[in-house]
Design an enzyme around this catalytic site. Structure first.
Site, PDB file in Angstrom:
ATOM      1  N   ARG A 193       1.739  93.915   3.287  1.00 43.80           N
ATOM      2  CA  ARG A 193       2.741  93.420   4.228  1.00 43.80           C
ATOM      3  C   ARG A 193       3.153  92.012   3.817  1.00 43.80           C
ATOM      4  O   ARG A 193       2.330  91.233   3.334  1.00 43.80           O
ATOM      5  CB  ARG A 193       2.177  93.376   5.653  1.00 43.80           C
ATOM      6  CG  ARG A 193       2.024  94.739   6.310  1.00 43.80           C
ATOM      7  CD  ARG A 193       3.374  95.399   6.596  1.00 43.80           C
ATOM      8  NE  ARG A 193       3.252  96.695   7.248  1.00 43.80           N
ATOM      9  CZ  ARG A 193       3.256  97.869   6.609  1.00 43.80           C
ATOM     10  NH1 ARG A 193       3.387  97.923   5.299  1.00 43.80           N
ATOM     11  NH2 ARG A 193       3.141  98.997   7.289  1.00 43.80           N
ATOM     12  N   HIS A 217      10.322  97.561  -0.360  1.00 41.98           N
ATOM     13  CA  HIS A 217       9.351  98.269   0.489  1.00 41.98           C
ATOM     14  C   HIS A 217       9.419  99.791   0.254  1.00 41.98           C
ATOM     15  O   HIS A 217       9.609 100.563   1.185  1.00 41.98           O
ATOM     16  CB  HIS A 217       9.573  97.941   1.986  1.00 41.98           C
ATOM     17  CG  HIS A 217       8.380  98.286   2.838  1.00 41.98           C
ATOM     18  ND1 HIS A 217       8.030  97.620   3.978  1.00 41.98           N
ATOM     19  CD2 HIS A 217       7.443  99.263   2.708  1.00 41.98           C
ATOM     20  CE1 HIS A 217       6.949  98.160   4.517  1.00 41.98           C
ATOM     21  NE2 HIS A 217       6.575  99.174   3.750  1.00 41.98           N
TER      22      HIS A 217
HETATM   23  P1  NDP Z   1      -7.278 101.074   5.608  1.00 42.25           P
HETATM   24  O1  NDP Z   1      -7.302 100.756   7.056  1.00 42.25           O
HETATM   25  O2  NDP Z   1      -7.729 102.431   5.164  1.00 42.25           O
HETATM   26  O3  NDP Z   1      -8.176 100.014   4.802  1.00 42.25           O
HETATM   27  C1  NDP Z   1      -8.081  98.648   5.047  1.00 42.25           C
HETATM   28  C2  NDP Z   1      -9.033  97.891   4.139  1.00 42.25           C
HETATM   29  O4  NDP Z   1      -8.881  96.496   4.388  1.00 42.25           O
HETATM   30  C3  NDP Z   1     -10.511  98.210   4.406  1.00 42.25           C
HETATM   31  O5  NDP Z   1     -11.237  98.209   3.207  1.00 42.25           O
HETATM   32  C4  NDP Z   1     -10.955  97.044   5.295  1.00 42.25           C
HETATM   33  O6  NDP Z   1     -12.344  96.732   5.220  1.00 42.25           O
HETATM   34  C5  NDP Z   1     -10.147  95.915   4.699  1.00 42.25           C
HETATM   35  N1  NDP Z   1      -9.976  94.829   5.663  1.00 42.25           N
HETATM   36  C6  NDP Z   1      -9.330  94.830   6.851  1.00 42.25           C
HETATM   37  N2  NDP Z   1      -9.430  93.640   7.464  1.00 42.25           N
HETATM   38  C7  NDP Z   1     -10.164  92.858   6.634  1.00 42.25           C
HETATM   39  C8  NDP Z   1     -10.623  91.526   6.707  1.00 42.25           C
HETATM   40  N3  NDP Z   1     -10.368  90.741   7.759  1.00 42.25           N
HETATM   41  N4  NDP Z   1     -11.364  91.055   5.682  1.00 42.25           N
HETATM   42  C9  NDP Z   1     -11.657  91.833   4.619  1.00 42.25           C
HETATM   43  N5  NDP Z   1     -11.257  93.117   4.496  1.00 42.25           N
HETATM   44  C10 NDP Z   1     -10.507  93.609   5.492  1.00 42.25           C
HETATM   45  O7  NDP Z   1      -5.810 100.769   5.094  1.00 42.25           O
HETATM   46  P2  NDP Z   1      -4.923 101.604   4.062  1.00 42.25           P
HETATM   47  O8  NDP Z   1      -5.581 101.558   2.732  1.00 42.25           O
HETATM   48  O9  NDP Z   1      -4.590 102.927   4.628  1.00 42.25           O
HETATM   49  O10 NDP Z   1      -3.555 100.752   4.072  1.00 42.25           O
HETATM   50  C11 NDP Z   1      -3.513  99.372   3.816  1.00 42.25           C
HETATM   51  C12 NDP Z   1      -2.137  98.814   4.131  1.00 42.25           C
HETATM   52  O11 NDP Z   1      -1.202  99.196   3.137  1.00 42.25           O
HETATM   53  C13 NDP Z   1      -1.498  99.326   5.418  1.00 42.25           C
HETATM   54  O12 NDP Z   1      -2.033  98.688   6.556  1.00 42.25           O
HETATM   55  C14 NDP Z   1      -0.043  98.997   5.206  1.00 42.25           C
HETATM   56  O13 NDP Z   1       0.235  97.709   5.697  1.00 42.25           O
HETATM   57  C15 NDP Z   1       0.102  98.999   3.674  1.00 42.25           C
HETATM   58  N6  NDP Z   1       0.988 100.069   3.222  1.00 42.25           N
HETATM   59  C16 NDP Z   1       2.131  99.717   2.549  1.00 42.25           C
HETATM   60  C17 NDP Z   1       2.996 100.677   2.073  1.00 42.25           C
HETATM   61  C18 NDP Z   1       4.202 100.297   1.272  1.00 42.25           C
HETATM   62  O14 NDP Z   1       5.086 101.131   1.063  1.00 42.25           O
HETATM   63  N7  NDP Z   1       4.300  99.074   0.799  1.00 42.25           N
HETATM   64  C19 NDP Z   1       2.740 102.114   2.296  1.00 42.25           C
HETATM   65  C20 NDP Z   1       1.483 102.388   2.969  1.00 42.25           C
HETATM   66  C21 NDP Z   1       0.661 101.385   3.424  1.00 42.25           C
HETATM   67  P3  NDP Z   1     -13.464  97.794   5.719  1.00 42.25           P
HETATM   68  O15 NDP Z   1     -13.405  98.928   4.708  1.00 42.25           O
HETATM   69  O16 NDP Z   1     -14.734  97.043   5.624  1.00 42.25           O
HETATM   70  O17 NDP Z   1     -13.062  98.219   7.088  1.00 42.25           O
HETATM   71  C1  OXD Z   2       3.300 102.279   5.609  1.00 37.25           C
HETATM   72  C2  OXD Z   2       4.457 101.741   4.926  1.00 37.25           C
HETATM   73  O1  OXD Z   2       2.540 101.518   6.210  1.00 37.25           O
HETATM   74  O2  OXD Z   2       5.326 102.518   4.454  1.00 37.25           O
HETATM   75  O3  OXD Z   2       3.107 103.514   5.546  1.00 37.25           O
HETATM   76  O4  OXD Z   2       4.578 100.518   4.790  1.00 37.25           O
END
Ligand code: NDP
Ligand code: OXD
Length: 314
Positions: A229, A277
Site C-alpha cells: 500500500r 496498482h
Molecule cells: P497476510 O495478512 O496474509 O500477511 C501479512 C504479513 O504481514 C504477515 O506475515 C504478518 O505477520 C505481517 N505483519 C503484519 N503486521 C506486521 C507488523 N506490525 N510487523 C511485522 N509484520 C507484520 O497478507 P497478504 O500476504 O495476503 O497481503 C499483504 C498485502 O498485500 C495486503 O494487505 C494488500 O495491502 C497487498 N496487496 C496488494 C495488491 C496489489 O495489487 N498491489 C494485491 C493484493 C494484496 P504474521 O505472519 O506474524 O501475522
Molecule cells: C488487494 C489489491 O488488496 O488489489 O487485493 O490491492
C-alpha cells in the site's frame, strides 16, 4: 436477502460485468445489487462485497451479516470509522492473485538484479558493454510481511537461489528463509537486505514504515519494491534517499493517492518505476466461489472463512 456490491468501477465496465456474470453463473437467482443505483430496501441486504466503501455506508445496512473485501487487503474497509460492530470482515485469499503478486515482485527484483536499466541506457547509446551480474546467492533480498503473498514470494526466491530473509510479527520457520520478527527484528532485517519488498498489510503499526530511518538502515545502493500500500512509504523520505544515493531504485505499484496525481514527483523521478496498482488484480473467475461460500455461510449462520482479526487490522 441480497448481496450488495460496492466497488469503484462501474457495473457496466468490462471488469464490473465480469464480476456480475461470474456471480450469477455460480449462484443463479441471487439478488445481486450494485451500489448506489440498485441499493433498494437496505433491510434486505445481508452481505456487502466491498472495495473502498464510502464511510458510514456499511453501518446504514441494518441486517448485514458479512462484509467481504473484493481483494486481499482490507485497509479500505477497516478505515471506515463507522464500521459496524459484530459483523465479520472477510477477505479474498486466492492462489491466482498470490501467483500474480509473486510474479510482479520477481519481475521487478530480476530487473534490478540483472541491471536492466544499464542495458536500456547502453542500447540508447549503441554501446556494447557486457558486465557479469552477481550470482543470485550473492543478492540479499528481504520480504516484509511473509503472509499469504510474502510466503509464496520468499519460496520462489529461494528456488532461484537468492539469499532471502522475511520479517513478520511472529517468528517463521520457512526453509531457506532467515526469519526476523517484531520491532526488534526490523533493523537487523533491513541491515542485511539489499532489496526490500513490502508485502505488509496497511495498519496503524505499518503506516509509514518505509521511512528515512528504514532506508538509512539498509545497505547503501539498494532499493525497494512496494506492492502493498502507498501508505507504507513516506514519499518525501523515499525521494531524499534516492536523490542522496542511499537507495538506487524504487519500484512502486501503490500510492497514498490513487490514481497518482500527474503533478506528483514520483512520475518524473529517474530512479522510480511505476505501475498503476495492477500487481495483482482479483480475478472473479477464481475468487467468486470462496466469496459465495462465505455468503452462504453467513446466511446459514456458519463460521466464515478468511476472516480478518480486527484488533490486529489484518
Ligand atoms: P497476510 O495478512 O496474509 O500477511 C501479512 C504479513 O504481514 C504477515 O506475515 C504478518 O505477520 C505481517 N505483519 C503484519 N503486521 C506486521 C507488523 N506490525 N510487523 C511485522 N509484520 C507484520 O497478507 P497478504 O500476504 O495476503 O497481503 C499483504 C498485502 O498485500 C495486503 O494487505 C494488500 O495491502 C497487498 N496487496 C496488494 C495488491 C496489489 O495489487 N498491489 C494485491 C493484493 C494484496 P504474521 O505472519 O506474524 O501475522
Ligand atoms: C488487494 C489489491 O488488496 O488489489 O487485493 O490491492
Amino acid at each position: 436477502m441480497a448481496l450488495l456490491m460496492i466497488a469503484p468501477w462501474a457495473p457496466e465496465s468490462s471488469y464490473g460485468r465480469l464480476w456480475a456474470s461470474r456471480i450469477r453463473e455460480r449462484m443463479p437467482g441471487i439478488d445481486l445489487r450494485h451500489y448506489p443505483n440498485e441499493l433498494g430496501d437496505t433491510a434486505e441486504i445481508e452481505a456487502a462485497l466491498a472495495w473502498m466503501p464510502p464511510a458510514g455506508l456499511l453501518a446504514s445496512l441494518p441486517n448485514l451479516k458479512l462484509i467481504h473485501s473484493l481483494g486481499m487487503g482490507v485497509d479500505s474497509l477497516l478505515s471506515d470509522p463507522d464500521l459496524p460492530d459484530g459483523v465479520p470482515v472477510a477477505r479474498v485469499v486466492d492462489d491466482d492473485l498470490i501467483q500474480r503478486m509473486s510474479e510482479y515482485c520477481l519481475h521487478a527484483l530480476l530487473h534490478y538484479h540483472r541491471d536492466a536499466d544499464k542495458y536500456d541506457r547502453d542500447k540508447a547509446a549503441a554501446r556494447w558493454d557486457p558486465a557479469m551480474a552477481p550470482h543470485a546467492r550473492e543478492r540479499r533480498i528481504g520480504v516484509m510481511g511473509v503472509g499469504a503473498i510474502g510466503r509464496d514470494l520468499a519460496a520462489k526466491l529461494v528456488a532461484l537461489e537468492f539469499d532471502v530473509a522475511g520479517w513478520s510479527r511472529s517468528p517463521k520457520g520457512m526453509a531457506g528463509v532467515e526469519s526476523f520478527h517484531g520491532a526488534d527484528g526490523l533493523e537487523p532485517f533491513l541491515a542485511r537486505s539489499q532489496y526490500v519488498v513490502c508485502l505488509l498489510p496497511l495498519t496503524p503499526e505499518t503506516e509509514g514504515i518505509l521511512n528515512a530511518k528504514a532506508f538509512a538502515a539498509m545497505p547503501k545502493g539498494g532499493g525497494i519494491v512496494n506492492a502493498a500500500r502507498g501508505g507504507h512509504v513516506v514519499d518525501a523520505d523515499l525521494i531524499a534517499a534516492l536523490d542522496g544515493g542511499q537507495l538506487a531504485f524504487a519500484k512502486l505499484d501503490v500510492f497514498r493517492q490513487e490514481p497518482l496525481p500527474p503533478e506528483h514527483p514520483f512520475w518524473a523521478h529517474p530512479k522510480i518505476r511505476i505501475t498503476p496498482h495492477n500487481a495483482g488484480i482479483t480475478n472473479p473467475a477464481t475468487a467468486v466461489d470462496q466469496i459465495l461460500e462465505n455468503y452462504r455461510r453467513a446466511l446459514a449462520g456458519e463460521p466464515i472463512l478468511n476472516t480478518v482479526d480486527l484488533s490486529r487490522g489484518y
